[in-house]
Design an enzyme around this catalytic site. Sequence first.
Site, PDB file in Angstrom:
ATOM      1  NE  ARG A  76     -12.427  -5.834   7.303  1.00  0.00           N
ATOM      2  CZ  ARG A  76     -13.116  -5.587   6.188  1.00  0.00           C
ATOM      3  NH1 ARG A  76     -13.200  -6.485   5.230  1.00  0.00           N
ATOM      4  NH2 ARG A  76     -13.730  -4.423   6.037  1.00  0.00           N
ATOM      5  CG  HIS A  90     -11.427  -0.149   0.060  1.00  0.00           C
ATOM      6  ND1 HIS A  90     -10.562   0.448  -0.813  1.00  0.00           N
ATOM      7  CD2 HIS A  90     -10.851  -0.018   1.276  1.00  0.00           C
ATOM      8  CE1 HIS A  90      -9.517   0.913  -0.144  1.00  0.00           C
ATOM      9  NE2 HIS A  90      -9.656   0.639   1.123  1.00  0.00           N
ATOM     10  CE  LYS A 113      -7.778  -3.303  -3.532  1.00  0.00           C
ATOM     11  NZ  LYS A 113      -8.231  -2.322  -2.524  1.00  0.00           N
ATOM     12  CE1 TYR A 169      -6.319   4.134  -1.451  1.00  0.00           C
ATOM     13  CE2 TYR A 169      -4.674   3.896   0.270  1.00  0.00           C
ATOM     14  CZ  TYR A 169      -5.906   3.576  -0.263  1.00  0.00           C
ATOM     15  OH  TYR A 169      -6.726   2.697   0.400  1.00  0.00           O
ATOM     16  CB  SER A 173      -0.879   0.007   1.250  1.00  0.00           C
ATOM     17  OG  SER A 173      -1.471   1.274   1.445  1.00  0.00           O
ATOM     18  N   GLY A 212     -14.142 -10.334   0.719  1.00  0.00           N
ATOM     19  CA  GLY A 212     -14.909 -11.439   1.304  1.00  0.00           C
ATOM     20  C   GLY A 212     -14.283 -12.808   1.170  1.00  0.00           C
ATOM     21  NE  ARG A 244     -13.383   3.145   5.841  1.00  0.00           N
ATOM     22  CZ  ARG A 244     -12.128   3.079   5.399  1.00  0.00           C
ATOM     23  NH1 ARG A 244     -11.121   3.093   6.273  1.00  0.00           N
ATOM     24  NH2 ARG A 244     -11.872   3.006   4.120  1.00  0.00           N
ATOM     25  NE  ARG A 290     -12.834 -12.788   5.805  1.00  0.00           N
ATOM     26  CZ  ARG A 290     -12.552 -11.761   4.993  1.00  0.00           C
ATOM     27  NH1 ARG A 290     -11.892 -11.966   3.864  1.00  0.00           N
ATOM     28  NH2 ARG A 290     -12.910 -10.536   5.302  1.00  0.00           N
ATOM     29  CB  THR A 346      -6.808   1.982  -4.607  1.00  0.00           C
ATOM     30  OG1 THR A 346      -6.042   0.783  -4.459  1.00  0.00           O
ATOM     31  CG2 THR A 346      -8.100   1.857  -3.815  1.00  0.00           C
TER      32      THR A 346
HETATM   33  C1  FNR Z   1      -7.753  -1.956   3.277  1.00  0.00           C
HETATM   34  N1  FNR Z   1      -7.802  -1.878   1.884  1.00  0.00           N
HETATM   35  C2  FNR Z   1      -6.886  -1.068   1.226  1.00  0.00           C
HETATM   36  N2  FNR Z   1      -6.889  -1.023  -0.136  1.00  0.00           N
HETATM   37  C3  FNR Z   1      -5.964  -0.279  -0.795  1.00  0.00           C
HETATM   38  O1  FNR Z   1      -5.980  -0.266  -2.028  1.00  0.00           O
HETATM   39  N3  FNR Z   1      -5.021   0.422  -0.095  1.00  0.00           N
HETATM   40  C4  FNR Z   1      -4.973   0.434   1.260  1.00  0.00           C
HETATM   41  O2  FNR Z   1      -4.111   1.073   1.858  1.00  0.00           O
HETATM   42  C5  FNR Z   1      -5.959  -0.307   1.950  1.00  0.00           C
HETATM   43  N4  FNR Z   1      -5.999  -0.300   3.324  1.00  0.00           N
HETATM   44  C6  FNR Z   1      -6.852  -1.139   3.989  1.00  0.00           C
HETATM   45  C7  FNR Z   1      -6.793  -1.215   5.379  1.00  0.00           C
HETATM   46  C8  FNR Z   1      -7.590  -2.120   6.058  1.00  0.00           C
HETATM   47  C9  FNR Z   1      -7.483  -2.210   7.543  1.00  0.00           C
HETATM   48  C10 FNR Z   1      -8.458  -2.979   5.341  1.00  0.00           C
HETATM   49  C11 FNR Z   1      -9.299  -4.001   6.044  1.00  0.00           C
HETATM   50  C12 FNR Z   1      -8.548  -2.883   3.968  1.00  0.00           C
HETATM   51  C13 FNR Z   1      -8.729  -2.730   1.112  1.00  0.00           C
HETATM   52  C14 FNR Z   1      -8.095  -4.080   0.776  1.00  0.00           C
HETATM   53  O3  FNR Z   1      -7.079  -3.930  -0.181  1.00  0.00           O
HETATM   54  C15 FNR Z   1      -9.113  -5.071   0.186  1.00  0.00           C
HETATM   55  O4  FNR Z   1      -9.794  -4.469  -0.890  1.00  0.00           O
HETATM   56  C16 FNR Z   1     -10.132  -5.585   1.207  1.00  0.00           C
HETATM   57  O5  FNR Z   1      -9.575  -5.724   2.477  1.00  0.00           O
HETATM   58  C17 FNR Z   1     -10.664  -6.932   0.729  1.00  0.00           C
HETATM   59  O6  FNR Z   1     -11.683  -7.368   1.531  1.00  0.00           O
HETATM   60  P1  FNR Z   1     -11.496  -8.460   2.724  1.00  0.00           P
HETATM   61  O7  FNR Z   1     -10.655  -9.607   2.179  1.00  0.00           O
HETATM   62  O8  FNR Z   1     -10.862  -7.733   3.847  1.00  0.00           O
HETATM   63  O9  FNR Z   1     -12.915  -8.866   2.986  1.00  0.00           O
END
Ligand code: FNR
Length: 379
Positions: A331, A276, A252, A143, A119, A309, A178, A311, A169
Amino acid sequence: REIYFRGLEGVLPGLPTDLDALERTAGERLEPRAFAYVAGAAGTESTARANRAAFERHRIVPRMLSGVAEPDTSLELFGARMPAPVLLAPVGVLAIMNPEGELAVARAAAGLGTTMVLSTAAAHSIEQVAEASEGGPRWFQLYWPKDRDLAESFLDRARAAGYRALVVTLDSHTLAWRPRDLDQAFLPFLRGIGLANYVTDPVFQKAVGSPIGDHDLHDAVLAWTATFGDASLSWKDLPFLRERWDGPIILKGILHADDARRAAAAGMDGVVVSNHGGRQADGAIASLDALPAVAAAVGDRISVLFDSGIRTGSDVIKALALGARAVLLGRPYVYALGLAGEAGVRHVIRSLLADLDITMMVCGIPSLGEITPEVLAGP
Ligand code: FNR
Protein backbone atom coordinates in the site's frame (compact mmCIF):
# COMPACT_ATOMS: atom_id res chain seq x y z
CA ARG A 1 20.98 13.71 5.52
CA GLU A 2 19.56 15.11 2.29
CA ILE A 3 16.25 15.81 4.04
CA TYR A 4 17.89 17.61 7.00
CA PHE A 5 20.19 19.67 4.77
CA ARG A 6 17.27 20.82 2.69
CA GLY A 7 15.49 21.62 5.94
CA LEU A 8 18.28 24.13 6.72
CA GLU A 9 17.05 26.00 3.67
CA GLY A 10 13.48 25.72 4.88
CA VAL A 11 12.51 22.99 2.40
CA LEU A 12 10.39 20.23 3.93
CA PRO A 13 9.81 16.82 2.36
CA GLY A 14 6.62 17.05 0.30
CA LEU A 15 5.25 13.78 1.68
CA PRO A 16 5.44 12.26 5.17
CA THR A 17 8.50 10.07 5.74
CA ASP A 18 6.49 7.88 8.15
CA LEU A 19 4.53 5.48 5.97
CA ASP A 20 1.64 5.24 8.46
CA ALA A 21 1.33 9.03 8.33
CA LEU A 22 1.42 8.73 4.53
CA GLU A 23 -1.70 6.58 4.72
CA ARG A 24 -3.46 9.26 6.78
CA THR A 25 -2.47 11.94 4.26
CA ALA A 26 -3.75 9.73 1.45
CA GLY A 27 -7.05 9.33 3.32
CA GLU A 28 -7.42 13.11 3.46
CA ARG A 29 -6.41 13.91 -0.12
CA LEU A 30 -7.27 11.03 -2.44
CA GLU A 31 -10.63 10.36 -4.06
CA PRO A 32 -12.56 8.58 -1.26
CA ARG A 33 -13.61 5.47 -3.22
CA ALA A 34 -10.13 4.93 -4.65
CA PHE A 35 -8.59 5.38 -1.19
CA ALA A 36 -11.08 2.92 0.32
CA TYR A 37 -10.26 0.37 -2.37
CA VAL A 38 -6.54 0.51 -1.53
CA ALA A 39 -6.80 0.88 2.26
CA GLY A 40 -9.56 -1.68 2.68
CA ALA A 41 -9.26 -5.31 3.62
CA ALA A 42 -11.53 -8.33 4.02
CA GLY A 43 -14.31 -8.67 6.60
CA THR A 44 -13.72 -6.86 9.87
CA GLU A 45 -10.17 -6.11 8.65
CA SER A 46 -8.86 -8.05 11.66
CA THR A 47 -6.12 -9.71 9.63
CA ALA A 48 -4.94 -6.38 8.28
CA ARG A 49 -4.67 -5.11 11.87
CA ALA A 50 -3.00 -8.35 13.00
CA ASN A 51 -0.35 -7.91 10.30
CA ARG A 52 0.81 -4.68 11.90
CA ALA A 53 0.33 -5.85 15.51
CA ALA A 54 2.62 -8.84 14.87
CA PHE A 55 5.53 -6.50 14.14
CA GLU A 56 4.93 -4.75 17.47
CA ARG A 57 5.43 -8.01 19.36
CA HIS A 58 9.00 -8.47 18.11
CA ARG A 59 11.85 -6.33 19.42
CA ILE A 60 15.36 -5.88 18.09
CA VAL A 61 18.31 -5.96 20.50
CA PRO A 62 20.88 -3.43 19.18
CA ARG A 63 24.59 -4.22 19.55
CA MET A 64 27.22 -1.56 20.31
CA LEU A 65 30.77 -0.93 19.07
CA SER A 66 30.16 -3.15 16.06
CA GLY A 67 32.14 -0.89 13.73
CA VAL A 68 29.33 -0.74 11.16
CA ALA A 69 29.97 2.47 9.22
CA GLU A 70 28.46 1.29 5.95
CA PRO A 71 25.96 -1.53 6.25
CA ASP A 72 25.63 -3.72 3.18
CA THR A 73 21.96 -4.06 2.25
CA SER A 74 22.59 -5.93 -1.01
CA LEU A 75 21.76 -9.55 -1.71
CA GLU A 76 21.65 -12.11 -4.46
CA LEU A 77 18.22 -13.47 -5.28
CA PHE A 78 17.58 -16.03 -8.03
CA GLY A 79 21.00 -15.35 -9.47
CA ALA A 80 20.60 -11.57 -9.68
CA ARG A 81 22.19 -8.91 -7.49
CA MET A 82 19.75 -6.56 -5.75
CA PRO A 83 20.72 -3.35 -3.92
CA ALA A 84 18.27 -4.02 -1.08
CA PRO A 85 15.88 -6.74 0.09
CA VAL A 86 12.77 -4.75 -0.85
CA LEU A 87 10.57 -5.26 -3.94
CA LEU A 88 7.36 -3.53 -4.96
CA ALA A 89 4.39 -5.88 -4.48
CA PRO A 90 2.04 -6.48 -7.41
CA VAL A 91 -0.93 -4.13 -7.16
CA GLY A 92 -3.63 -4.00 -9.81
CA VAL A 93 -5.31 -1.06 -11.55
CA LEU A 94 -2.82 1.60 -10.49
CA ALA A 95 -4.44 4.04 -12.90
CA ILE A 96 -7.04 4.77 -10.23
CA MET A 97 -4.23 6.53 -8.35
CA ASN A 98 -2.63 8.35 -11.28
CA PRO A 99 -3.25 8.08 -15.04
CA GLU A 100 0.40 7.03 -15.54
CA GLY A 101 -0.18 4.19 -13.08
CA GLU A 102 2.21 1.28 -13.55
CA LEU A 103 4.39 3.30 -15.95
CA ALA A 104 5.24 5.83 -13.22
CA VAL A 105 5.94 3.03 -10.75
CA ALA A 106 8.11 1.21 -13.30
CA ARG A 107 10.20 4.34 -13.93
CA ALA A 108 10.67 5.09 -10.24
CA ALA A 109 11.61 1.47 -9.46
CA ALA A 110 13.95 1.06 -12.44
CA GLY A 111 15.75 4.31 -11.60
CA LEU A 112 16.57 2.94 -8.14
CA GLY A 113 17.34 -0.64 -9.22
CA THR A 114 14.28 -1.84 -7.29
CA THR A 115 12.33 -4.79 -8.66
CA MET A 116 8.72 -4.09 -9.57
CA VAL A 117 6.37 -7.04 -9.68
CA LEU A 118 3.80 -6.22 -12.35
CA SER A 119 0.24 -7.39 -11.69
CA THR A 120 -1.80 -9.29 -14.29
CA ALA A 121 -4.61 -6.88 -13.36
CA ALA A 122 -2.53 -3.84 -14.33
CA ALA A 123 -3.96 -0.85 -16.13
CA HIS A 124 -0.97 -0.77 -18.51
CA SER A 125 0.15 -3.76 -20.50
CA ILE A 126 3.05 -6.13 -19.93
CA GLU A 127 4.80 -4.62 -22.96
CA GLN A 128 4.21 -0.96 -22.04
CA VAL A 129 5.53 -1.50 -18.53
CA ALA A 130 8.57 -3.38 -19.84
CA GLU A 131 9.37 -0.37 -22.00
CA ALA A 132 8.93 2.04 -19.08
CA SER A 133 11.23 -0.05 -16.87
CA GLU A 134 13.91 -0.47 -19.53
CA GLY A 135 17.15 -1.51 -17.89
CA GLY A 136 15.41 -2.19 -14.56
CA PRO A 137 14.67 -5.59 -13.07
CA ARG A 138 11.11 -6.81 -13.65
CA TRP A 139 9.02 -9.71 -12.48
CA PHE A 140 5.51 -10.66 -13.57
CA GLN A 141 2.66 -11.68 -11.27
CA LEU A 142 0.18 -14.15 -12.69
CA TYR A 143 -3.47 -14.35 -11.80
CA TRP A 144 -3.95 -17.80 -13.27
CA PRO A 145 -7.04 -17.54 -15.49
CA LYS A 146 -9.55 -20.32 -16.16
CA ASP A 147 -8.68 -20.22 -19.85
CA ARG A 148 -5.41 -22.16 -20.22
CA ASP A 149 -4.65 -20.61 -23.60
CA LEU A 150 -4.88 -17.17 -22.00
CA ALA A 151 -2.56 -18.27 -19.16
CA GLU A 152 -0.06 -19.52 -21.74
CA SER A 153 -0.34 -16.30 -23.70
CA PHE A 154 0.41 -14.22 -20.56
CA LEU A 155 3.52 -16.33 -19.91
CA ASP A 156 4.70 -16.01 -23.52
CA ARG A 157 4.20 -12.26 -23.47
CA ALA A 158 5.98 -11.82 -20.13
CA ARG A 159 8.92 -13.92 -21.29
CA ALA A 160 9.17 -12.04 -24.59
CA ALA A 161 9.09 -8.69 -22.75
CA GLY A 162 11.99 -9.68 -20.50
CA TYR A 163 10.29 -10.44 -17.19
CA ARG A 164 12.64 -12.72 -15.26
CA ALA A 165 10.62 -14.27 -12.48
CA LEU A 166 7.01 -15.36 -12.25
CA VAL A 167 5.01 -14.74 -9.07
CA VAL A 168 1.85 -16.85 -9.02
CA THR A 169 -0.77 -15.50 -6.65
CA LEU A 170 -2.80 -18.33 -5.15
CA ASP A 171 -4.93 -16.60 -2.54
CA SER A 172 -7.22 -14.59 -4.82
CA HIS A 173 -8.98 -16.89 -7.28
CA THR A 174 -12.12 -15.46 -5.67
CA LEU A 175 -12.45 -11.86 -4.62
CA ALA A 176 -13.01 -11.74 -0.86
CA TRP A 177 -15.85 -10.12 1.06
CA ARG A 178 -14.56 -6.55 1.32
CA PRO A 179 -17.14 -4.32 2.98
CA ARG A 180 -15.55 -0.98 2.00
CA ASP A 181 -15.84 -1.94 -1.68
CA LEU A 182 -19.21 -3.63 -1.29
CA ASP A 183 -20.77 -0.66 0.49
CA GLN A 184 -19.74 1.68 -2.31
CA ALA A 185 -20.35 -0.91 -5.04
CA PHE A 186 -16.93 0.06 -6.35
CA LEU A 187 -14.37 -2.15 -8.07
CA PRO A 188 -11.97 -0.28 -10.35
CA PHE A 189 -11.36 -3.16 -12.74
CA LEU A 190 -15.07 -3.34 -13.54
CA ARG A 191 -14.78 0.21 -14.90
CA GLY A 192 -12.53 -0.89 -17.68
CA ILE A 193 -9.30 0.64 -16.41
CA GLY A 194 -7.82 -2.55 -15.06
CA LEU A 195 -8.02 -4.69 -18.12
CA ALA A 196 -4.99 -3.70 -20.20
CA ASN A 197 -3.32 -7.11 -20.16
CA TYR A 198 -6.56 -8.79 -21.12
CA VAL A 199 -7.83 -6.43 -23.79
CA THR A 200 -4.43 -6.39 -25.53
CA ASP A 201 -4.23 -10.17 -25.51
CA PRO A 202 -4.94 -12.01 -28.77
CA VAL A 203 -6.44 -15.02 -26.96
CA PHE A 204 -8.75 -12.81 -24.88
CA GLN A 205 -9.70 -10.76 -27.93
CA LYS A 206 -10.67 -13.91 -29.76
CA ALA A 207 -12.95 -14.90 -26.90
CA VAL A 208 -14.65 -11.47 -26.89
CA GLY A 209 -14.51 -10.68 -30.59
CA SER A 210 -11.71 -8.35 -31.64
CA PRO A 211 -10.84 -5.56 -31.77
CA ILE A 212 -12.25 -4.34 -28.47
CA GLY A 213 -13.55 -0.80 -28.60
CA ASP A 214 -15.21 1.15 -25.83
CA HIS A 215 -18.64 -0.03 -26.86
CA ASP A 216 -17.52 -3.60 -26.24
CA LEU A 217 -16.24 -2.87 -22.76
CA HIS A 218 -19.27 -4.43 -21.17
CA ASP A 219 -18.60 -7.68 -23.06
CA ALA A 220 -14.92 -7.49 -22.14
CA VAL A 221 -15.76 -7.08 -18.46
CA LEU A 222 -18.12 -10.05 -18.59
CA ALA A 223 -15.47 -12.19 -20.32
CA TRP A 224 -12.90 -11.02 -17.80
CA THR A 225 -15.11 -11.91 -14.84
CA ALA A 226 -15.66 -15.36 -16.33
CA THR A 227 -11.96 -16.15 -16.77
CA PHE A 228 -10.24 -14.12 -14.01
CA GLY A 229 -9.75 -16.79 -11.34
CA ASP A 230 -9.92 -20.56 -11.08
CA ALA A 231 -10.87 -21.90 -7.65
CA SER A 232 -10.57 -25.47 -8.92
CA LEU A 233 -6.76 -25.27 -9.26
CA SER A 234 -4.78 -27.74 -7.16
CA TRP A 235 -1.19 -28.87 -6.64
CA LYS A 236 -1.43 -31.22 -9.58
CA ASP A 237 -1.80 -28.23 -11.93
CA LEU A 238 1.65 -26.80 -11.16
CA PRO A 239 3.48 -28.78 -13.90
CA PHE A 240 1.53 -26.67 -16.42
CA LEU A 241 3.51 -23.64 -15.21
CA ARG A 242 6.80 -25.44 -14.62
CA GLU A 243 6.80 -26.74 -18.20
CA ARG A 244 6.14 -23.28 -19.63
CA TRP A 245 8.38 -21.04 -17.52
CA ASP A 246 12.16 -21.57 -17.39
CA GLY A 247 12.89 -18.81 -14.90
CA PRO A 248 12.13 -18.75 -11.19
CA ILE A 249 8.52 -19.43 -10.13
CA ILE A 250 7.42 -18.09 -6.76
CA LEU A 251 4.07 -18.97 -5.18
CA LYS A 252 2.46 -16.02 -3.40
CA GLY A 253 -0.02 -16.38 -0.55
CA ILE A 254 1.61 -19.27 1.33
CA LEU A 255 0.86 -19.33 5.09
CA HIS A 256 1.23 -23.02 6.02
CA ALA A 257 4.51 -24.94 6.30
CA ASP A 258 3.04 -27.95 4.49
CA ASP A 259 2.03 -25.79 1.52
CA ALA A 260 5.58 -24.47 1.39
CA ARG A 261 6.92 -28.06 1.41
CA ARG A 262 4.59 -28.94 -1.45
CA ALA A 263 5.78 -25.89 -3.38
CA ALA A 264 9.39 -27.03 -2.99
CA ALA A 265 8.49 -30.60 -3.96
CA ALA A 266 6.71 -29.29 -7.10
CA GLY A 267 9.94 -27.65 -8.28
CA MET A 268 8.98 -24.10 -7.35
CA ASP A 269 11.85 -21.71 -6.61
CA GLY A 270 10.29 -19.65 -3.88
CA VAL A 271 7.22 -18.65 -1.90
CA VAL A 272 5.87 -15.33 -0.68
CA VAL A 273 4.49 -15.65 2.84
CA SER A 274 1.54 -13.30 2.47
CA ASN A 275 -2.11 -12.86 3.35
CA HIS A 276 -2.58 -10.29 0.58
CA GLY A 277 -2.38 -7.43 3.08
CA GLY A 278 -5.39 -8.88 4.93
CA ARG A 279 -7.56 -8.49 1.84
CA GLN A 280 -8.55 -12.13 1.36
CA ALA A 281 -9.25 -14.42 4.37
CA ASP A 282 -10.36 -12.24 7.27
CA GLY A 283 -9.35 -13.92 10.52
CA ALA A 284 -6.28 -15.39 8.83
CA ILE A 285 -3.03 -15.60 10.72
CA ALA A 286 -0.83 -12.49 10.61
CA SER A 287 1.68 -12.95 7.82
CA LEU A 288 4.65 -12.38 10.17
CA ASP A 289 3.33 -15.06 12.54
CA ALA A 290 3.22 -17.56 9.66
CA LEU A 291 6.77 -16.81 8.55
CA PRO A 292 8.96 -18.78 11.04
CA ALA A 293 7.29 -22.14 10.40
CA VAL A 294 7.45 -21.70 6.62
CA ALA A 295 11.10 -20.66 6.78
CA ALA A 296 11.95 -23.60 9.06
CA ALA A 297 10.23 -25.99 6.62
CA VAL A 298 11.85 -24.85 3.35
CA GLY A 299 14.17 -21.89 3.92
CA ASP A 300 17.28 -23.91 3.12
CA ARG A 301 15.81 -25.26 -0.14
CA ILE A 302 13.84 -22.43 -1.76
CA SER A 303 13.71 -18.66 -1.25
CA VAL A 304 11.18 -17.41 1.26
CA LEU A 305 9.91 -13.89 0.60
CA PHE A 306 7.44 -11.97 2.76
CA ASP A 307 4.75 -9.30 2.55
CA SER A 308 1.77 -7.84 4.41
CA GLY A 309 2.43 -5.06 6.87
CA ILE A 310 5.95 -3.83 6.00
CA ARG A 311 6.14 -0.10 6.82
CA THR A 312 9.60 0.60 8.33
CA GLY A 313 13.25 -0.39 8.13
CA SER A 314 12.94 -2.27 11.39
CA ASP A 315 9.98 -4.21 9.97
CA VAL A 316 12.28 -5.37 7.18
CA ILE A 317 14.89 -6.45 9.75
CA LYS A 318 12.26 -8.34 11.77
CA ALA A 319 10.97 -10.18 8.69
CA LEU A 320 14.51 -11.13 7.66
CA ALA A 321 15.30 -12.26 11.22
CA LEU A 322 12.26 -14.53 11.15
CA GLY A 323 13.36 -16.22 7.94
CA ALA A 324 12.57 -14.05 4.89
CA ARG A 325 15.24 -13.34 2.27
CA ALA A 326 13.46 -10.22 1.01
CA VAL A 327 10.15 -8.40 1.45
CA LEU A 328 7.52 -6.81 -0.77
CA LEU A 329 5.99 -3.43 -0.06
CA GLY A 330 2.32 -2.88 -0.92
CA ARG A 331 0.00 0.00 0.00
CA PRO A 332 2.55 2.76 0.85
CA TYR A 333 3.91 3.10 -2.67
CA VAL A 334 0.37 3.07 -4.04
CA TYR A 335 -0.65 6.00 -1.82
CA ALA A 336 2.50 7.86 -2.83
CA LEU A 337 1.65 7.30 -6.49
CA GLY A 338 -1.75 8.86 -5.87
CA LEU A 339 -0.31 11.80 -3.93
CA ALA A 340 2.75 12.67 -6.03
CA GLY A 341 3.10 10.34 -9.03
CA GLU A 342 6.50 8.95 -9.95
CA ALA A 343 8.30 11.30 -7.51
CA GLY A 344 6.07 10.03 -4.72
CA VAL A 345 6.95 6.40 -5.43
CA ARG A 346 10.63 7.34 -5.50
CA HIS A 347 10.19 9.11 -2.14
CA VAL A 348 8.68 6.00 -0.55
CA ILE A 349 11.32 3.59 -1.85
CA ARG A 350 14.17 5.91 -0.85
CA SER A 351 12.66 6.56 2.59
CA LEU A 352 12.24 2.87 3.38
CA LEU A 353 15.73 1.99 2.13
CA ALA A 354 17.33 4.88 4.06
CA ASP A 355 15.42 3.82 7.17
CA LEU A 356 16.68 0.23 6.71
CA ASP A 357 20.26 1.41 6.19
CA ILE A 358 20.20 3.67 9.27
CA THR A 359 18.46 1.08 11.45
CA MET A 360 21.11 -1.51 10.53
CA MET A 361 23.76 1.04 11.56
CA VAL A 362 22.20 1.91 14.90
CA CYS A 363 21.64 -1.77 15.63
CA GLY A 364 25.21 -2.71 14.67
CA ILE A 365 24.20 -5.05 11.84
CA PRO A 366 26.85 -5.09 9.07
CA SER A 367 25.00 -7.05 6.37
CA LEU A 368 21.80 -8.94 5.64
CA GLY A 369 23.54 -12.25 6.33
CA GLU A 370 23.95 -11.16 9.95
CA ILE A 371 20.20 -10.72 10.39
CA THR A 372 19.45 -13.95 12.25
CA PRO A 373 16.86 -14.74 14.95
CA GLU A 374 19.51 -13.60 17.47
CA VAL A 375 18.98 -9.93 16.53
CA LEU A 376 15.52 -10.21 18.15
CA ALA A 377 14.74 -10.41 21.85
CA GLY A 378 13.68 -13.92 22.85
CA PRO A 379 10.04 -14.66 23.69
C1 FNR B 1 -3.02 -5.87 -3.84
N1 FNR B 1 -2.34 -7.09 -3.87
C2 FNR B 1 -2.25 -7.76 -5.08
N2 FNR B 1 -1.54 -8.93 -5.14
C3 FNR B 1 -1.39 -9.58 -6.32
O1 FNR B 1 -0.74 -10.62 -6.35
N3 FNR B 1 -1.94 -9.06 -7.46
C4 FNR B 1 -2.66 -7.91 -7.47
O2 FNR B 1 -3.14 -7.47 -8.51
C5 FNR B 1 -2.86 -7.26 -6.23
N4 FNR B 1 -3.62 -6.12 -6.16
C6 FNR B 1 -3.68 -5.40 -5.00
C7 FNR B 1 -4.35 -4.18 -4.97
C8 FNR B 1 -4.35 -3.41 -3.82
C9 FNR B 1 -5.05 -2.09 -3.83
C10 FNR B 1 -3.64 -3.85 -2.68
C11 FNR B 1 -3.58 -3.01 -1.43
C12 FNR B 1 -3.01 -5.07 -2.68
C13 FNR B 1 -1.64 -7.59 -2.68
C14 FNR B 1 -0.20 -7.06 -2.61
O3 FNR B 1 0.59 -7.66 -3.61
C15 FNR B 1 0.47 -7.38 -1.27
O4 FNR B 1 0.35 -8.75 -0.98
C16 FNR B 1 -0.09 -6.56 -0.10
O5 FNR B 1 -0.46 -5.28 -0.49
C17 FNR B 1 0.98 -6.48 0.99
O6 FNR B 1 0.48 -5.88 2.12
P1 FNR B 1 0.73 -4.32 2.50
O7 FNR B 1 2.20 -4.01 2.28
O8 FNR B 1 -0.19 -3.54 1.63
O9 FNR B 1 0.35 -4.30 3.95
